[in-house]
Structure formats: C-alpha cells, structure tokens
Design an enzyme around this catalytic site. Structure first.
Site, PDB file in Angstrom:
ATOM      1  N   PHE A 161     -55.945   9.130 -61.089  1.00  0.00           N
ATOM      2  CA  PHE A 161     -55.138   9.639 -62.207  1.00  0.00           C
ATOM      3  C   PHE A 161     -54.460  10.929 -61.741  1.00  0.00           C
ATOM      4  O   PHE A 161     -54.499  11.960 -62.410  1.00  0.00           O
ATOM      5  CB  PHE A 161     -56.044   9.874 -63.430  1.00  0.00           C
ATOM      6  CG  PHE A 161     -55.307   9.886 -64.746  1.00  0.00           C
ATOM      7  CD1 PHE A 161     -54.584   8.777 -65.171  1.00  0.00           C
ATOM      8  CD2 PHE A 161     -55.343  11.011 -65.569  1.00  0.00           C
ATOM      9  CE1 PHE A 161     -53.911   8.790 -66.394  1.00  0.00           C
ATOM     10  CE2 PHE A 161     -54.675  11.033 -66.788  1.00  0.00           C
ATOM     11  CZ  PHE A 161     -53.958   9.919 -67.194  1.00  0.00           C
TER      12      PHE A 161
ATOM     13  N   LYS B  25     -46.657   3.491 -43.180  1.00  0.00           N
ATOM     14  CA  LYS B  25     -45.562   2.836 -43.913  1.00  0.00           C
ATOM     15  C   LYS B  25     -44.813   1.836 -43.031  1.00  0.00           C
ATOM     16  O   LYS B  25     -44.449   0.748 -43.478  1.00  0.00           O
ATOM     17  CB  LYS B  25     -44.596   3.894 -44.452  1.00  0.00           C
ATOM     18  CG  LYS B  25     -45.189   4.683 -45.613  1.00  0.00           C
ATOM     19  CD  LYS B  25     -44.296   5.862 -45.977  1.00  0.00           C
ATOM     20  CE  LYS B  25     -44.801   6.567 -47.232  1.00  0.00           C
ATOM     21  NZ  LYS B  25     -44.232   7.918 -47.379  1.00  0.00           N
TER      22      LYS B  25
ATOM     23  N   GLU C  71     -48.897  18.977 -49.031  1.00  0.00           N
ATOM     24  CA  GLU C  71     -50.337  19.109 -49.193  1.00  0.00           C
ATOM     25  C   GLU C  71     -50.859  20.370 -48.513  1.00  0.00           C
ATOM     26  O   GLU C  71     -50.213  20.920 -47.619  1.00  0.00           O
ATOM     27  CB  GLU C  71     -51.019  17.872 -48.610  1.00  0.00           C
ATOM     28  CG  GLU C  71     -50.573  16.620 -49.348  1.00  0.00           C
ATOM     29  CD  GLU C  71     -51.441  15.424 -49.013  1.00  0.00           C
ATOM     30  OE1 GLU C  71     -52.671  15.547 -49.050  1.00  0.00           O
ATOM     31  OE2 GLU C  71     -50.882  14.361 -48.719  1.00  0.00           O
TER      32      GLU C  71
ATOM     33  N   ASP D 213     -48.604   9.204 -41.682  1.00  0.00           N
ATOM     34  CA  ASP D 213     -48.094   8.617 -42.923  1.00  0.00           C
ATOM     35  C   ASP D 213     -46.923   7.669 -42.623  1.00  0.00           C
ATOM     36  O   ASP D 213     -46.870   6.537 -43.126  1.00  0.00           O
ATOM     37  CB  ASP D 213     -47.650   9.727 -43.884  1.00  0.00           C
ATOM     38  CG  ASP D 213     -47.022   9.164 -45.153  1.00  0.00           C
ATOM     39  OD1 ASP D 213     -47.775   8.682 -46.015  1.00  0.00           O
ATOM     40  OD2 ASP D 213     -45.779   9.185 -45.263  1.00  0.00           O
TER      41      ASP D 213
END
Lengths: 345, 345
Positions: free
Chosen positions: A11, A227, A212, A223
């Site tokens: 969340f 992808k 981050e 990353d």
C-alpha cells in the site's frame, strides 16, 4: 451487479495511486460492466493488514495510514495476517502484487502470484521481480489454471506496451529492443549536464521524493536490467533472467565524459538493448553516447522504447515525466482487462 | 476448424499487402485459433471481381492481376458484379473496405460498410473516409447489429493506436492530440530542406511510387485533416467531420520560409492539433515551426502522434519510413481481432 474483489499486497505509492483511480472510476466501471470492484484485503509489511469481504473503505484506509503511519489496530477490519497468509486465506478474485522488488531472485513476490493462481485467482503484478525471474513459469501456470496474469505496470509504468504486444503484435516478430527504462539514472545524467555533482543530485532526488534513500539499484543498472528482461521475456519469449544481461550502470560516468560527449554533439544515456541471436537472448544495459537529435534525447523524456518489428518496422514510444499517478493506472487497466476476460464485453 | 470468410473491396497496395501477410500467417492462425481464414470475394473498380465461397487462390490472384492488369475473365471464379453487389450478395463473415478515399463525403465506402453490417457482417476499413464522415453512425450501427467495426489502418497505417485506446485508455480521458499524420507532405518539407524545389520532389516521389500523380490531397492538408478527424472522433468522441477543421496545407511554404525557420533552430512540419473546448471540437492542420530538438523532427520519422492523457500524461508514438507492408498488417490485425471476438480466446 456482481462484486469483483481485489487483494492488494502493498500500500505504497503505486497502491495508493491505484486506490485513488479506483475511487474515481468505480461508478463508471459499475455502469459499463456491471462489476462492483471492491478491495477486500490490503496487506503491508509494517503497517498491518485490513480484511473486509464486503469491501474496505479506501478513503478511510488512505487517511489513517497517512495520519498514523499504520492501519487502526482497533478497527474490526484490522488483521495480523502476514502477506502470504492473506494470499492463501483471504477472499478475492484477483491479487495485486505491489510489494517492493527483490533484485536477487524476485521472491517472495513470485510465491505470492504462484499461490494465488494455484487457488484459481487472477494475478496482476506491478513488481517486475517475477517478470525477470519467473515469467515463463507464471505465464504457463496462468494458462494451466485458466486465470489471467497481467503486468502492464512493470515496464514504462502504465504505458500499454504489453497490451499492445498481446493484441496487435501477435503474429509480428519483435526483432530488437532499444530503450531507456530507468528514469532515475537518466535524471542523474541529465542533471550532470547542468553541472551538478552526483551527491547533490541524489540529495535533490530524495528531497523531491522520486529517488530512494539508497539509489544503487537504479544507478548500477539493476532496475533497467530487470525491465529489459521482462520486455525480452514477453516480446521475444526469451526465457531469461537478468543474469543473462551484461550490466554496466552509470556509477563511473564522470562530468568529463558528459562534456566530451557534448563536444561530439551527443548525450550519455543508460541504454538497454536486447535481441535474440540464433535463438539465444543477448542483452545489455550500459551508458551510451546518443546523438542529441535522437528522440531518446528529447527534453522531458522519462523513458523511451523502440521495438523493431517484422511487419511494422521500428515503433518508438516516449514517456514524459509527469505528476500523474501512472503506476496506479497501469494496475487499474490490468484490473479492467481481467474484468473483460471474466465476463465483461 | 471453421472457415472464416473475408470479402476484399479493392486490391491495390494495401489489399495485396494484406493478402501476402495472410498467406504467410494462415497456418499459424489456423493452429492457434482453429479458424481457416479464406478470402471468398475480391471486388475491384476496373480489374473485375472474383468470387469463390471456398476461398480464392491468392497467389494466383496476385500473379494474374500483376501480369495482365486484371483478373482472368475465363476463370470460373470471375464475376462481373459491382463492388456494391458483392457487398450485398457475396458470402463472407467480414468485409474489408480497401477502396480509395473520397475526400468530399466518404462515399461509397460508408455505404459498403453500412450494407455489410446490416447483413450482420463484421466491417473493417482501411479507408479513412467513413471515419471522417460517418464514424458515430457506423460505430452505433455495429453496436446495434452486434458486429465488429475496426479501423486500425486509417491512422498511422497499422501502428496500433486505436487498439491501445480501446483496451487501455477506456477510463482515461484524451485531452489533446498533436501529430504529423501525412507522410507525403512531410517528405516534401524535408526534401525542401535539402534545397530541392517542389516539382522536382513530386517527380522523385512519383518515380519512387510513394507519391500520387496528383498529390493535391496530401499537399493541401486534406488527408491529414481526415486522419485528425478520425482520431478525434474515436479518442474524444468528437462527432465531427473535416469541415470542423481549420485546414492549411504546405502549398504556400517557400524555400525562404524553410531557411528562416532553420535560422531560428526550427523545422517546418505539417502539424495537426485537436482538442475539445467546452465540448466542441477544435482542430487545425497547418505548417508549423517546430524546434529541431522535438522528437517530431527526428531523422526518419514518417508519422508522429502525441496524445495528452488524464492518467498517463503525454505519450508520443513515432513511426518510421519502412519498406515493410504496414498498411496490410493493420488490416490483418483487425481481422485477428474479429476472430478473437468471434470465438477465439
């Protein structure tokens, strides 16, 4: 009117963006499809969980978590179940995997999706770990169990690349991929052109909320490699993991490199490239000089993808930095796509 | 194995490109979907017609028309039926409208699609006339009769813009369109940058086979306006015709204009723009100075489209000049999409 129940694992930014779009579009979907989409479970790592088979009040859930940093432990919907227990025990029609990526092996997200599908539930992931480490297994499992497995958000966050491939490139070979897939590292390169040093840029990115605390996975190319792997697995059926990719990040790019490139009319971008050579996947992520006139260098471009196709030639898609909740929309259209497959025409 | 029959209206460049792709992919479709796709009728304006309920030999049809300029009148499949008679009388599941566009009112292509759908047949158009002059009517007719109406080829010839909108932008408002839609006029502008005069460029285009004997509809902006109308009708439900667009072509652009733009770091492009203002469509096609660093100015770009969307921000798609039969593939994926809706999962 039929209830369609969704379990959210995570969340954070993507989860809340999805919740917001669902609230905005709930009535429109209901009217068009007859489906009353409800979130019946929300699992988090450290904020507790909520379970309500009739549907959680998302406005209240967003407010309490923003105000208190966790869900209200005294509320009847509060639950101490772990994320995996929610996957295994909660009532839902589709699971949304929104937990942070594990760059080492994609777990536990792979198991979340696996367990859900084995229960006959549809699976949607915004987490690219499973795409990088277990795509074929999960794709085949979905087929075997007769459920949907969608993942639009994992690359270019919501720009419908995978949907286009599924619907429109079904009989059209994708021969080569060239892309900018990691926005953070390309932001760093762009700000280096302005003369800032890396630490100052990281600090700026953290303050702006788009970088981050430890940006290593972006800066070192991990990353982007995850992808690229996802793209090659889906568009070329490469059956690979990031271990098959030659990865070099932007950590060693110096202001001098940027200046030298500029003198040659070029910019340095973290470029991803992939193709099959004799059926074997060959992929690379590395800082590359690109002519300033290349669309990949256009002002404001956040991510870029060129696929070279058999019948349509090359197609380039550019995504721009935006304040809009792109990631949430990607998850949302995957939910809509499940609704369609589940009976909505 | 079920036969799926297609009637082709027109057998020019797009028609032959479609036939070629169908031949290449026929077996793959059969294996994946169980549908044996056959062309059961081909209507042309001046080359005669062919009708064979079991399926026309497309290799033979292409060979005879290329060798003789018309179909073989002595062959049992030869027919003297007019295009409209074929629409009304032949046996088929889907009609492919591949006749040349009429820029005045979109006829008779609108009637072809209308008659076919009223017979309960699926309708696919590569002709943008019906999209510009009768989109809402045809869309609503398809819905009423429970048939498909697809038109992927009409804008950006096969790049799946409309499919993306249908599947992925269903609940995401498209706020503005900016595009280069007519390749011919932009080719002329680019060659003017090289110092050639217009007549020499037209001659070069005709020799190369990519410019019409009379390129007026391209040069004067009518083709671009028809495509912009199609985009606005589908993506914004604009309910408009090209009469609602302010159209200025490139006929008055001079070498001096090009040089002056260049001195300012710009290029001149024939730019299409469209949006709704207070619910009313506002569209324009006009020569516009664009910065050289804009992706629309990138080398090799043939057509370009930026849509500004509610949830995903702006998305740019670039198409490049290519030797591949793009238009034929657009029609082909529309046929595949009909197969899916007609029972293929």
């Amino acid at each position: 009117m039929r209830q369609f129940s969704v379990a959210m694992l995570g969340f954070g930014i993507a989860g809340k963006a999805f919740a917001k779009i669902l609230l905005e579009q709930h009535q429109a979907i209901l009217e068009e499809t007859g489906f009353d989409v409800q979130v019946t479970a929300i699992a988090t790592g450290s904020r507790g969980a909520l379970i309500d088979p009739k549907g959680i009040d998302l406005v209240w859930a967003m407010e309490t978590v923003e105000r208190d940093g966790h869900f209200d432990v005294t509320h009847p919907a509060y639950s101490n179940l772990s994320t995996m227990e929610i996957v295994d025990q909660a009532e839902y029609d589709a699971v949304l995997e929104l937990t942070p990526i594990n760059f080492t092996d994609g777990q536990p997200a792979i198991s979340h999706l696996e367990h859900a599908m084995k229960r006959g539930k549809h699976a949607i992931t915004a987490n690219k770990g499973p795409m990088a480490y277990a795509y074929r297994y999960l794709r085949d499992l979905a087929k075997e169990r007769g459920v949907c497995f969608f993942y639009e958000t994992t690359v270019m966050a919501g720009i419908p690349i995978f949907d286009m491939a599924y619907h429109s490139l079904r009989y059209c070979e994708v021969r080569e991929i060239r892309a900018i897939l990691n926005a953070t590292s390309n932001y760093v390169l762009r700000r280096m052109e302005d003369g800032l040093d890396k630490e100052a840029i990281y600090e700026e990115g953290r303050r702006g909320g788009f970088m981050e605390a430890d940006p290593s996975n972006d800066i070192k190319g991990y990353d982007a490699a995850a992808k690229l792997t996802a793209l090659m697995n889906v568009l070329m059926d490469a059956g690979m993991t990031p271990a098959d990719i030659s990865i070099k990040g932007i950590e060693d790019v110096t202001p001098e490199d940027i200046a030298a490139a500029k003198a040659r009319g070029n910019k340095i971008k973290l470029i991803c490239k992939g193709k099959l050579v004799d059926g074997k996947p060959v992929g690379s992520v590395q800082p590359t000089e690109v002519p300033e006139t290349d669309p990949f260098c256009s002002e404001g471009v956040f991510a870029a993808l060129t696929i070279d196709t058999e019948y349509l030639g090359p197609i380039t898609t550019l995504q721009y930095g935006t304040e809009t909740p792109v990631t949430g929309y990607g998850v949302f259209i995957d939910v809509c796509r499940v609704l369609r497959e589940a009976g909505w025409q």
